[in-house]
Every structure is written in C-alpha cells, then in structure tokens.
Design an enzyme around this catalytic site. Structure first.
Site, PDB file in Angstrom:
ATOM      1  N   ASP A   1       0.877  -1.184   0.000  1.00  0.00           N
ATOM      2  CA  ASP A   1       0.000   0.000   0.000  1.00  0.00           C
ATOM      3  C   ASP A   1       0.914   1.233   0.000  1.00  0.00           C
ATOM      4  O   ASP A   1       0.932   2.022   0.939  1.00  0.00           O
ATOM      5  CB  ASP A   1      -0.961   0.015   1.200  1.00  0.00           C
ATOM      6  CG  ASP A   1      -0.250   0.086   2.542  1.00  0.00           C
ATOM      7  OD1 ASP A   1      -0.845   0.661   3.484  1.00  0.00           O
ATOM      8  OD2 ASP A   1       0.898  -0.402   2.661  1.00  0.00           O
TER       9      ASP A   1
ATOM     10  N   ASP B   1       7.459   3.458   3.539  1.00  0.00           N
ATOM     11  CA  ASP B   1       8.267   2.270   3.863  1.00  0.00           C
ATOM     12  C   ASP B   1       8.055   1.140   2.859  1.00  0.00           C
ATOM     13  O   ASP B   1       8.969   0.358   2.573  1.00  0.00           O
ATOM     14  CB  ASP B   1       8.045   1.794   5.303  1.00  0.00           C
ATOM     15  CG  ASP B   1       6.592   1.517   5.642  1.00  0.00           C
ATOM     16  OD1 ASP B   1       5.698   2.168   5.052  1.00  0.00           O
ATOM     17  OD2 ASP B   1       6.338   0.644   6.482  1.00  0.00           O
ATOM     18  N   ASP B   2       6.845   1.085   2.270  1.00  0.00           N
ATOM     19  CA  ASP B   2       6.624   0.142   1.162  1.00  0.00           C
ATOM     20  C   ASP B   2       7.620   0.452   0.037  1.00  0.00           C
ATOM     21  O   ASP B   2       8.193  -0.454  -0.567  1.00  0.00           O
ATOM     22  CB  ASP B   2       5.218   0.279   0.589  1.00  0.00           C
ATOM     23  CG  ASP B   2       4.118   0.211   1.627  1.00  0.00           C
ATOM     24  OD1 ASP B   2       3.978   1.171   2.406  1.00  0.00           O
ATOM     25  OD2 ASP B   2       3.412  -0.802   1.668  1.00  0.00           O
TER      26      ASP B   2
ATOM     27  N   ASN C   1      -0.247   1.482  16.749  1.00  0.00           N
ATOM     28  CA  ASN C   1      -0.078   2.811  16.126  1.00  0.00           C
ATOM     29  C   ASN C   1      -1.397   3.384  15.588  1.00  0.00           C
ATOM     30  O   ASN C   1      -1.720   4.542  15.797  1.00  0.00           O
ATOM     31  CB  ASN C   1       1.009   2.808  15.042  1.00  0.00           C
ATOM     32  CG  ASN C   1       0.763   1.786  13.921  1.00  0.00           C
ATOM     33  OD1 ASN C   1      -0.331   1.223  13.820  1.00  0.00           O
ATOM     34  ND2 ASN C   1       1.775   1.558  13.088  1.00  0.00           N
TER      35      ASN C   1
ATOM     36  N   GLU D   1      -2.339  -2.171  15.203  1.00  0.00           N
ATOM     37  CA  GLU D   1      -1.361  -1.695  14.218  1.00  0.00           C
ATOM     38  C   GLU D   1      -2.102  -1.441  12.908  1.00  0.00           C
ATOM     39  O   GLU D   1      -3.059  -2.147  12.580  1.00  0.00           O
ATOM     40  CB  GLU D   1      -0.282  -2.775  14.048  1.00  0.00           C
ATOM     41  CG  GLU D   1       0.741  -2.491  12.978  1.00  0.00           C
ATOM     42  CD  GLU D   1       0.227  -2.832  11.574  1.00  0.00           C
ATOM     43  OE1 GLU D   1      -0.592  -3.744  11.449  1.00  0.00           O
ATOM     44  OE2 GLU D   1       0.632  -2.146  10.626  1.00  0.00           O
TER      45      GLU D   1
ATOM     46  N   ASN E   1      -1.893  -1.946   9.488  1.00  0.00           N
ATOM     47  CA  ASN E   1      -2.258  -2.900   8.426  1.00  0.00           C
ATOM     48  C   ASN E   1      -3.375  -3.839   8.871  1.00  0.00           C
ATOM     49  O   ASN E   1      -4.236  -4.224   8.076  1.00  0.00           O
ATOM     50  CB  ASN E   1      -1.036  -3.725   8.008  1.00  0.00           C
ATOM     51  CG  ASN E   1      -0.077  -2.921   7.155  1.00  0.00           C
ATOM     52  OD1 ASN E   1      -0.454  -1.908   6.565  1.00  0.00           O
ATOM     53  ND2 ASN E   1       1.186  -3.339   7.123  1.00  0.00           N
TER      54      ASN E   1
ATOM     55  N   HIS F   1       9.224  -0.280   8.475  1.00  0.00           N
ATOM     56  CA  HIS F   1       8.518  -1.536   8.761  1.00  0.00           C
ATOM     57  C   HIS F   1       8.623  -2.554   7.605  1.00  0.00           C
ATOM     58  O   HIS F   1       9.020  -3.685   7.792  1.00  0.00           O
ATOM     59  CB  HIS F   1       7.035  -1.251   9.002  1.00  0.00           C
ATOM     60  CG  HIS F   1       6.736  -0.186   9.996  1.00  0.00           C
ATOM     61  ND1 HIS F   1       6.867  -0.339  11.362  1.00  0.00           N
ATOM     62  CD2 HIS F   1       6.281   1.075   9.806  1.00  0.00           C
ATOM     63  CE1 HIS F   1       6.496   0.773  11.971  1.00  0.00           C
ATOM     64  NE2 HIS F   1       6.144   1.649  11.062  1.00  0.00           N
ATOM     65  N   ASP F   2       8.193  -2.118   6.419  1.00  0.00           N
ATOM     66  CA  ASP F   2       7.995  -3.073   5.316  1.00  0.00           C
ATOM     67  C   ASP F   2       9.311  -3.659   4.823  1.00  0.00           C
ATOM     68  O   ASP F   2       9.354  -4.824   4.408  1.00  0.00           O
ATOM     69  CB  ASP F   2       7.247  -2.384   4.173  1.00  0.00           C
ATOM     70  CG  ASP F   2       5.874  -1.904   4.616  1.00  0.00           C
ATOM     71  OD1 ASP F   2       5.282  -1.046   3.949  1.00  0.00           O
ATOM     72  OD2 ASP F   2       5.389  -2.391   5.668  1.00  0.00           O
TER      73      ASP F   2
END
Ligand code: RIB
Ligand code: CA
Length: 333
Positions: free
Chosen positions: A10, A14-15, A173, A179, A181, A258-259
C-alpha cells in the site's frame, strides 16, 4: 535458487523502500507487485508503486496489478466504522509531517498498471505454479490476500509462505490497541490467520527494534547514487513524522522502516533475533480493541495451538547493513 515472490503493498514511504530493495537486491524472482488501499487510496498506492518501479529502472520487467479499493467489511457497519478512525488521509488531522504524503518524491511515472485485477492475477499465478513455490510478502492491509483465499479455496495451501508486516504485541499505532495494516482490514487479517498457510508476522515490536537513525541516513547519503538520495529523502520524511509522535522529545531521531524488515526476514531470517510459534488472532468484535492482534500463549489451553510465527526482536545492525549494501551495489544508467 531464488525465491519466487509476490509483493503486496500500500505504497507509502516504507513500502517504497521495500520495493526498491526487492528490485535492486536481485535476491528474489519478483513475479509481480499487487497494490491495495491502505496508507492512501488505491489510485495513489498504485501510482506510487509505479513511480518506484520506474525509479529502479525495472520498467515492464516488474508488473503492477491493483486490487481492493476498500477493506472487506470494516467500513460498512456503523458500529465497527465508529471504532475505525478514518484512514489517515481522511482524518483531517494533518500532522506537520505526514508519514505518507500522497505522492513519493519521484517524477510522475510513464508506466501503467496491468489491466488484470490483482486478485485474479494472484490466483492464476499461484494456482499455475508448482505447489508451495511462491512466497507472498504482504506489507499493507490484507484485503487482496484474504479475497484471493476466499475466491480460491486452494490458494492458501498452494503458497510456500506468507510474511506479513503487521500487528503488535507491546506496540500499536493506528489506535490504542492495533497496528495499521491489521486495523485497516481486521477481518481480512483474521481470514489469513485462519487459512492454515505458513504465516510469519513481522510486527511493530520487531520493526521498532530496527529503527534507522539520522546517522545511518548520513552513511546512505554518502553512497551518492539516486537510490541513496531517494532512501535519504523518504526515511528523513519518516524521521520528521515520528519526531512528532515520540513521547520523549529528546529521543534520538530515528524511524522504523517496517515493510523493508519484512522483506529482509524473507531473505535473511537471522535479522529477527527473537520469535515464537504462537496462536495469534485478530479482534474483529468492533470495540475499542478492533484490529488488535491477540496472542494466546496459555500452553495449557487448546486455543493456544500455534497458527503463525511472531517476531519480537530484530537485529538493527544486520538490517541496516543489508539495506546499505544493496543501495551501494546498485547500478544506475
Ligand atoms: O503500521 C505500519 C504499516 O502500516 C506499514 O506497512 C505502513 O506502510 C502501513 O501500511
Ligand atoms: Ca505498508
């Protein structure tokens, strides 16, 4: 032999780093990228994904397919919708620094997404491949993955594994309990966790263990190629945004990516220093903990039968060195 990988994103900041490292690292056979509504609306997550693919000079070699424009059900019923904070883009609460702006700091793309729907492509690709030959790395809400599982009952068992960026044990978050996602499509996440597929969860507990600091970014910037510049710009944007959110204003300036850690784990599981096979399910009851990943580690209870591997701690140095080396080795035309 390289792992055959589908990346579900998405794209947000970070993706974008995960996609760039997937393409530049040349450690995987990237079969395609599927996009989903999440950080931003689908049109924007798809456009951002195409911008990164073009920046990495992958062109048509890496095809992008768009999927679910909305979560499965979480925005339908008034009750659960009440517990869903509007997705950040519509929250109307503009932090001075957004973690994900509408467009990545890259030129408009000349690439086009594929006409075929992401879910159709995912199912066709997995069902036509050797059983258990394809790994799925899902770093956005799990709407696409859950829809594929519902549409094709054999999809889950034909996958080799799923690595999810999502969830949290000690950390949250998107709400006080969840979280992003998982929170953005809790029912989809629960479908995936009940699928019987080999699932590894890379949650906030691990990603916050592997934060990238300003000092790290200075080393990356010194590499001096366009990938280093993009990484610097995107992660610095995240550091600024996280500075707004840190309770301790004097804390060192850093941010989780993250990702990218989820991709790193797929290729180098040693980046996770503590993990456990646990029973993990998602609160879909629509209350204050809607979207929370709940771990049952009561060994004496049948309900604690493990259904996934949950990562708790990460090796930040390993993660940074992996990211740094891919960017440093990358060639630009
Ligand atoms: O909570 C972090 C996750 O939500 C990351 O995947 C980020 O990109 C957002 O999708
Ligand atoms: Ca994401």
């Amino acid at each position: 032999m390289k792992k055959q990988v589908i990346l579900d994103v998405d794209t947000g900041t970070d993706d974008a780093i995960a996609i760039m490292l997937a393409i530049l690292g040349k450690e995987i056979d990237l079969l395609g990228i599927t996009t989903v509504n999440g950080n931003l609306e689908l049109a924007l997550t798809t456009d951002n994904t195409l911008r990164v693919v073009e920046h990495c000079e992958a062109g048509e070699a890496v095809k992008v397919y768009s999927g679910c424009e909305y979560p499965l059900v979480s925005t339908l019923s008034p009750k659960s919708a009440q517990s869903l904070r509007p997705l950040p883009k519509r929250a109307g609460v503009k932090m001075p620094y957004a973690i994900h702006g509408d467009h990545l700091p890259l030129p408009e793309t000349t690439l086009k997404k594929q006409d075929k729907n992401a879910i159709v492509w995912m199912i066709e690709t997995v069902m036509q491949a050797e059983p258990q030959s394809i790994s799925l790395v899902a770093v956005g809400p799990l709407s696409n993955v859950a829809t594929a599982m519902r549409a094709e009952p054999d999809f889950a068992e034909r996958l080799r594994e799923i690595v999810i960026m999502g969830g949290g044990d000690r950390l949250s978050n998107a709400s006080s309990a969840a979280e992003f996602n998982i929170w953005a499509d809790p029912e989809a996440a629960e479908i995936v966790l009940q699928s019987g597929c080999e699932v590894t969860i890379i949650p906030l507990d691990a990603t916050h263990d592997a934060q990238i600091s300003e000092a790290d970014l200075a080393k990356i910037k010194a590499i001096g190629n366009k990938y280093a510049d993009f990484t610097y710009d995107v992660i610095m944007e995240r550091i600024d945004a996280y500075a707004d959110r840190k309770a301790d204003r004097d804390a060192p300036r850093s941010a989780p990516v993250h990702d990218a850690l989820a991709l790193c784990y797929l290729l180098h599981p040693e980046c996770i220093t503590k993990k456990a096979d646990v029973s993990c399910h998602v609160d879909i009851s629509g209350g204050v903990a809607y979207g929370r990943t709940v771990i049952d580690d009561r060994q004496y209870m049948e309900t604690s039968e493990p259904n996934c591997t949950f990562a708790y701690d990460a090796d930040k140095e390993f993660f940074f060195d992996w990211m740094y080396n891919i960017i440093a080795r990358a060639e630009e035309s």
